[in-house]
Design an enzyme around this catalytic site. Sequence first.
Site, mmCIF file in Angstrom:
data_model
loop_
_atom_site.group_PDB
_atom_site.id
_atom_site.type_symbol
_atom_site.label_atom_id
_atom_site.label_comp_id
_atom_site.label_asym_id
_atom_site.label_seq_id
_atom_site.Cartn_x
_atom_site.Cartn_y
_atom_site.Cartn_z
ATOM 1 N N ASP A 141 -16.242 16.599 -1.987
ATOM 2 C CA ASP A 141 -15.129 15.589 -2.325
ATOM 3 C C ASP A 141 -13.760 15.776 -1.662
ATOM 4 O O ASP A 141 -13.437 17.127 -1.568
ATOM 5 C CB ASP A 141 -14.944 15.319 -3.720
ATOM 6 C CG ASP A 141 -16.319 14.788 -4.431
ATOM 7 O OD1 ASP A 141 -16.990 13.969 -4.139
ATOM 8 O OD2 ASP A 141 -16.299 15.033 -5.627
ATOM 9 N N ASP A 164 -18.818 8.224 -2.641
ATOM 10 C CA ASP A 164 -18.528 7.465 -4.057
ATOM 11 C C ASP A 164 -17.916 6.274 -3.927
ATOM 12 O O ASP A 164 -18.261 5.416 -4.779
ATOM 13 C CB ASP A 164 -17.587 8.371 -4.767
ATOM 14 C CG ASP A 164 -18.385 10.114 -4.900
ATOM 15 O OD1 ASP A 164 -19.417 9.865 -4.887
ATOM 16 O OD2 ASP A 164 -17.578 10.757 -5.146
#
Length: 159
Positions: free
Chosen positions: A120, A138
Site C-alpha cells: 500500500d 484497492d
Amino acid sequence: MKNKFLLLMAPFLFVCDFLLKKFVIAFAPQITTGDFNFHIHLLPFVDFSLAYVENTGIAWGMFASFQMFILFLRAIVIGVIIVGMMRSRSMRMHLIPLSFIVLGAFGNVLDTLMYGHVVDMLSFTFWKRSYGIFNIADAMIFIGAFMIMFSKKKSYVAQ
C-alpha cells in the site's frame, strides 16, 4: 464509446498499480526514513503523499493473522466472478465494474504471491486526518463495487 474506454481503464489501472508498487518497493528504504518525500497539497483541506506499507491483512490491516485464508478467499472470489460472468447474463451486464473488481483483487493476490504481503502506498489526508493507506488495486475494487451499487440497473457492457 464511454463503456469501451471504461473497459480499457481496468487493465490500464492494473498495470499502473503493478508499476507503482515496483517503484515504491525500489524506494522503500528512502520513503520509510523520509529521505524520499513525495507530498502534494491538493486542496486547502486535502494532502497526498506516497508511503510504503506492507499489509498482510485486508482493509486497514484487519485480519492480518489470517493471511493465507485471505489469499484463498480472494482467489475464490476472483474465480466465482469470472465463472459468473461467463454463465450469467445479468453478471455480464456489469462487465466493467466486475472487471475493475477482478483485476483489483488479482493485483492484491499477485502482491501476496510475489512479496508475501500487499503493498500500500497512497496516503490522503482530509482536514489533517488520515483515513488509511491503500493502493490502486484497492481503489479499483471500491470503484467497481460503487459502480454496481449505484448503477440503477444500468448495463456496463462495452459497446
